[in-house]
Design a protein around this motif. Structure first.
Motif, mmCIF file in Angstrom:
data_model
loop_
_atom_site.group_PDB
_atom_site.id
_atom_site.type_symbol
_atom_site.label_atom_id
_atom_site.label_comp_id
_atom_site.label_asym_id
_atom_site.label_seq_id
_atom_site.Cartn_x
_atom_site.Cartn_y
_atom_site.Cartn_z
ATOM 1 N N LYS A 1 0.661 -1.064 0.330
ATOM 2 C CA LYS A 1 -0.040 -0.080 -0.207
ATOM 3 C C LYS A 1 0.883 1.330 -0.195
ATOM 4 N N ASP A 2 2.078 0.960 0.669
ATOM 5 C CA ASP A 2 2.770 2.642 1.015
ATOM 6 C C ASP A 2 4.135 1.956 0.488
ATOM 7 N N TYR A 3 5.116 2.896 0.150
ATOM 8 C CA TYR A 3 6.362 2.641 0.352
ATOM 9 C C TYR A 3 7.525 3.930 0.675
ATOM 10 N N LEU A 4 8.842 2.774 0.890
ATOM 11 C CA LEU A 4 9.197 4.234 1.661
ATOM 12 C C LEU A 4 10.105 5.002 0.275
ATOM 13 N N LYS A 5 9.595 6.339 0.761
ATOM 14 C CA LYS A 5 10.469 7.221 -1.088
ATOM 15 C C LYS A 5 11.972 8.089 -0.098
ATOM 16 N N LEU A 6 12.592 7.517 -0.712
ATOM 17 C CA LEU A 6 13.684 8.306 -0.719
ATOM 18 C C LEU A 6 14.814 9.303 -2.079
ATOM 19 N N VAL A 7 14.479 10.343 -1.850
ATOM 20 C CA VAL A 7 14.874 11.330 -2.154
ATOM 21 C C VAL A 7 15.631 11.869 -2.405
ATOM 22 N N SER A 8 16.229 12.172 -3.670
ATOM 23 C CA SER A 8 18.687 12.450 -3.462
ATOM 24 C C SER A 8 17.404 14.214 -3.256
ATOM 25 N N MET A 9 18.677 14.817 -2.865
ATOM 26 C CA MET A 9 18.961 16.380 -2.461
ATOM 27 C C MET A 9 19.852 17.166 -2.810
ATOM 28 N N GLY A 10 20.617 16.704 -4.461
ATOM 29 C CA GLY A 10 21.928 16.654 -4.921
ATOM 30 C C GLY A 10 23.476 16.859 -3.720
ATOM 31 N N GLY A 11 22.696 17.401 -3.284
ATOM 32 C CA GLY A 11 24.604 17.134 -2.587
ATOM 33 C C GLY A 11 24.444 15.385 -2.312
ATOM 34 N N LYS A 12 25.324 14.709 -1.174
ATOM 35 C CA LYS A 12 25.008 13.873 -0.226
ATOM 36 C C LYS A 12 23.633 14.260 0.459
ATOM 37 N N SER A 13 22.824 14.401 0.541
ATOM 38 C CA SER A 13 21.670 14.406 1.254
ATOM 39 C C SER A 13 20.540 13.927 0.727
ATOM 40 N N ALA A 14 19.246 13.404 1.651
ATOM 41 C CA ALA A 14 18.021 12.641 1.344
ATOM 42 C C ALA A 14 17.432 13.272 2.044
ATOM 43 N N LEU A 15 15.677 12.609 1.101
ATOM 44 C CA LEU A 15 14.771 12.958 1.413
ATOM 45 C C LEU A 15 13.904 11.052 2.267
ATOM 46 N N GLY A 16 14.001 11.428 3.564
ATOM 47 C CA GLY A 16 12.846 10.231 3.869
ATOM 48 C C GLY A 16 11.748 10.602 3.691
ATOM 49 N N ASP A 17 10.456 9.905 3.507
ATOM 50 C CA ASP A 17 8.745 9.375 3.408
ATOM 51 C C ASP A 17 7.899 8.375 3.261
ATOM 52 N N ARG A 18 7.380 8.201 4.896
ATOM 53 C CA ARG A 18 7.295 6.921 4.854
ATOM 54 C C ARG A 18 5.921 6.771 6.095
ATOM 55 N N LEU A 19 4.790 6.632 5.468
ATOM 56 C CA LEU A 19 3.597 6.197 6.594
ATOM 57 C C LEU A 19 3.594 7.628 7.428
ATOM 58 N N GLY A 20 3.133 8.746 6.439
ATOM 59 C CA GLY A 20 2.936 9.944 6.719
ATOM 60 C C GLY A 20 4.301 10.451 7.884
ATOM 61 N N LEU A 21 5.636 10.213 8.146
ATOM 62 C CA LEU A 21 6.801 10.849 8.495
ATOM 63 C C LEU A 21 8.251 11.257 7.839
ATOM 64 N N SER A 22 8.413 11.899 8.130
ATOM 65 C CA SER A 22 9.145 12.729 7.394
ATOM 66 C C SER A 22 10.782 13.334 8.082
ATOM 67 N N PHE A 23 11.994 12.767 7.229
ATOM 68 C CA PHE A 23 13.030 13.249 7.699
ATOM 69 C C PHE A 23 14.141 13.328 6.845
ATOM 70 N N ALA A 24 14.769 13.899 6.693
ATOM 71 C CA ALA A 24 15.820 14.454 5.641
ATOM 72 C C ALA A 24 17.290 14.836 6.580
ATOM 73 N N GLY A 25 18.452 14.526 5.665
ATOM 74 C CA GLY A 25 19.864 15.091 6.289
ATOM 75 C C GLY A 25 20.488 14.060 4.983
ATOM 76 N N PRO A 26 21.914 14.344 6.118
ATOM 77 C CA PRO A 26 23.078 13.098 5.278
ATOM 78 C C PRO A 26 23.144 12.023 5.431
ATOM 79 N N TRP A 27 22.371 11.705 7.144
ATOM 80 C CA TRP A 27 22.458 9.818 7.139
ATOM 81 C C TRP A 27 21.014 9.222 6.853
ATOM 82 N N VAL A 28 20.630 9.721 5.660
ATOM 83 C CA VAL A 28 18.923 9.267 5.112
ATOM 84 C C VAL A 28 19.189 8.938 3.363
#
Length: 710
Positions: free
Chosen positions: A326-353
């Motif tokens: 029904k849903d899946y982990l979305k991981l979005v690159s943001m140019g440099g070595k940093s990314a955005l994550g989204d899953r089940l209503g949670l949003s998180f970002a940073g180099p660790w992503v």
């Protein structure tokens, strides 16, 4: 193709090298289905992994890191790889149509061709913009643009997640290259609507921080060489990318299969409206559980697809149902070595992503790059002495499978070996000079059409090497054991290809012979005629220039491909060079004093034949000898053809280096080697203008039988 001890009875054809099919090939290589002949059709020898594309555009990954080598994967799976673009399916005949070749018959087919973002309805798009999909061409065009200098202006059409990832990656790469850039993201509605509000806000902030100008509710009117024309104003742009309007390939609409907006409708078992045809990935629509286009679904479909294809080929058992998440982990690159994550209503970002995303992507690619080494069948015990020395060595195909020249001369000549003969037998009948030759090749590629093209050009080379014109042809074919239906399909592919090539060469196929055996072998016996005096091995004179019309390296490249060590891109280039006709080259070299075609004995072996017959020597300038793409790298790694030891025997003093090794590499459908009067500059220029990668590699000397390499 892996040798099969079971006759082929069913044809499974995979159309497209998408993620699902790549994983099916890996699964098949681990456990092939006896009796099933597997074919993969794809335009290129590699397929790009979409998850790593933004990282490649940003400069974090090399091109090789994100490419799935379909040549290696097909070899591992025991599949025949057809390099060509599918352009239609005839359901009534059970055939896939591929541009530039005979149709490919199937009993079962699967389609995984992805989507395209081309926007031909926008004036100027085809001329001045690049679609983000297919990924391979986009990545190549971007790298060419990135290598330029000075300020840059980039526009991406499409304000979805993919468009945002690409414009951020482009901005990062241009910044790292020291190029001041203006960045534009164009969307006809509102950007990032597919993301939940919190993640969309984070990504908007990243776009603003990167200096990206957003153009929302903006309709593109046209694209010109200067940029993008919107409603009432123009955006200056040197590089325009289309990342919106993802759409299915147009030929799918003509298949007669049930569709939704041009996408193939599939059931929970991944079948289309025709039970013989399956589909997966972005080209498929799941009416039973609609989902957005995302690579994660293609990856999750692969195990179900692999199992269902096996079940359908066996014609027994129950097909497995695919349950999309029904849903899946979305991981979005943001140019440099940093990314955005989204899953089940949670949003998180940073180099660790980004590091998390990087581990996931590399793990996926490692499955398709680090292929397991499958065990060879055990040798029988007890066995005759020497069996172990040969049993674990794979015999090369093509000219790499020939006997060495020493063994041939000893067997064919009574008493002391005589001088090596010309490439074709010269027979005088009345006032006419006729040339006869025969040649056959053991399989080097499992695609029978490509194999036929190579074998035909290889056999024709002997006639052209003597300045002759081919006139009549006899075929000699050995097909692997298979059902009568598959034999008929294969024979039609081979013969329609052979007739077209021989007709273009001015010859007619007048007969032949076919049989079944352990593996595919294709041969031709050709009779030709000479308008004037035939060109032979004798006649080279001191001071002549030596011209070679094709680069060397096919032997080592095909040996490397069989071992799974050659790059697919290099193998594809080598195959293209092997099917190049030498007809025009022969005409341009009509004034040569001596000529031969470089095949199984390698460049030095065939040059030695000219020297011995002409009573001359030769000097080769090593740096002037052209090599096929990737050949030197494989030679440095110690890859050699089966015929290498025999070809080296006449040259005990040959230096031990990769370049010297390639001078004795057996060539399949190699180029012409000609001794031409003078410096040969005009002839060389004409050859290059005609499309040959020709080179002046040395000169004829007075030192009889001596070949000096400088």
């Amino acid at each position: 193709m892996k040798p099969s001890f079971h006759p082929f009875t069913r044809d499974l054809v995979l159309v497209g090298g998408g993620h699902s099919h790549a994983l099916v090939l890996r699964s098949w290589g681990m456990k092939p289905l006896p009796g099933a002949r597997l074919t993969l059709i794809n335009p290129r020898p590699a397929a790009a992994y979409s998850g790593m594309l933004p990282g490649h555009i940003a400069g974090h990954y090399t091109r090789d890191a994100l490419e799935i080598d379909l040549v290696r994967l097909a070899r591992f799976a025991g599949a025949r790889l057809v390099l060509g673009a599918a352009e239609g399916i005839d359901l009534s005949r059970g055939e896939v149509h591929v541009a530039g070749r005979p149709p490919i018959g199937f009993d079962l087919a699967s389609i995984d061709v992805g989507i395209t973002t081309a926007m031909p309805e926008i004036p100027g798009f085809d001329e001045f913009a690049v679609p983000a999909k297919p990924l391979e061409q986009f990545a190549a065009d971007w790298q060419s643009f990135l290598q330029k200098s000075g300020p840059a202006s980039v526009a991406v059409i499409g304000g979805g997640v993919a468009g945002a990832e690409l414009i951020l990656a482009m901005g990062h790469a241009l910044s790292q290259a020291g190029r001041h850039a203006k960045l534009h993201l164009i969307e006809r509605d509102t950007v990032l609507t597919a993301l939940p509000a919190r993640s969309a806000t984070r990504l908007r902030a990243a776009l603003e921080q990167a200096g990206v100008t957003l153009h929302e509710a903006a309709k593109v009117q046209a694209i010109t060489q200067y940029g993008v024309t919107l409603d009432g104003h123009e955006i200056a742009a040197d590089f325009v990318c289309g990342a919106a309007g993802a759409r299915p390939h147009s030929w799918l609409a003509e298949t007669g299969l049930a569709q939704q907006d041009g996408y193939l409708s599939i059931d929970p078992q991944l079948r289309t409206s025709d039970p013989r045809v399956f589909a997966a990935g972005d080209c498929a629509h799941m009416p039973f559980s609609p989902r957005p286009k995302a690579g994660v679904y293609a990856v999750r479909q692969a195990p179900v697809l692999a199992q269902n294809l096996r079940t359908a080929l066996r014609e027994t058992g129950t097909l497995k149902r695919y349950h999309p998440q029904k849903d899946y982990l979305k991981l979005v690159s943001m140019g440099g070595k940093s990314a955005l994550g989204d899953r089940l209503g949670l949003s998180f970002a940073g180099p660790w992503v980004w590091r998390w995303k990087d581990r996931i992507d590399r793990k996926f690619m490692s499955k398709l790059k680090d292929l397991p080494q499958m065990a060879l069948p055990a040798l029988p015990d007890p066995r005759a002495a020497g069996a172990a020395e040969l049993g674990d060595k794979v015999l090369c195909g093509g000219c790499g499978a020939k006997l060495g020249q020493g063994a041939l001369m000893a067997a064919l000549c009574e008493g002391a070996p005589e001088m090596p003969g010309d490439d074709a037998a010269l027979v005088r009948i009345g006032d006419a000079e006729l040339v006869f030759s025969t040649d056959h090749l053991r399989e080097i590629t499992a695609d029978p059409v490509t194999m036929t093209r190579i074998a035909a050009q290889h056999a024709l080379g002997d006639i052209w090497a003597m300045g002759g014109q081919p006139r009549t042809v006899l075929t000699s074919l050995v097909l692997p054991r298979m059902s009568a239906r598959l034999s008929s399909r294969t024979l039609e592919e081979i013969m329609s290809t052979a007739r077209a090539i021989m007709s273009a060469a001015g010859a007619e196929i007048v007969g032949g012979h076919t049989s079944q055996g352990a593996e595919l072998t294709i041969g031709f016996a050709i009779a030709g005629e000479c308008d004037g005096t035939a060109i032979g091995l004798a006649g080279a004179r001191p001071g002549d220039s030596l011209i070679l019309t094709k680069p060397l390296g096919s032997g080592v490249l095909m040996a490397g491909e069989m071992a799974g060590l050659a790059r697919g891109e290099d193998v594809a280039v080598a195959l293209d060079q092997m099917i190049q006709s030498q007809a025009q080259a022969s005409t341009l070299l009509k004034d040569a004093h001596a000529m031969t075609d470089v095949t199984g004995f390698g460049l030095l072996g065939h040059l030695r034949n000219i020297c011995l017959n002409s009573g001359v020597g030769a000097e080769i300038t090593l740096e002037s000898v052209p090599f096929m793409q990737g050949a030197l790298d494989l030679a440095r790694r110690g890859i050699r053809s089966s015929l290498y030891p025999d070809n080296r025997a006449p040259f005990p003093d040959l230096a031990d280096s990769p370049r010297h090794d390639l001078l004795i590499d057996p060539q399949t459908s190699g180029g012409l080697l000609a001794a031409v009067p003078g410096n040969g500059a005009d002839t060389l220029s004409a050859l290059r203008e005609a499309g040959y990668a020709a080179a002046q590699i040395g000169n004829v000397t007075e030192s009889t039988g001596q070949i000096r390499i400088v």
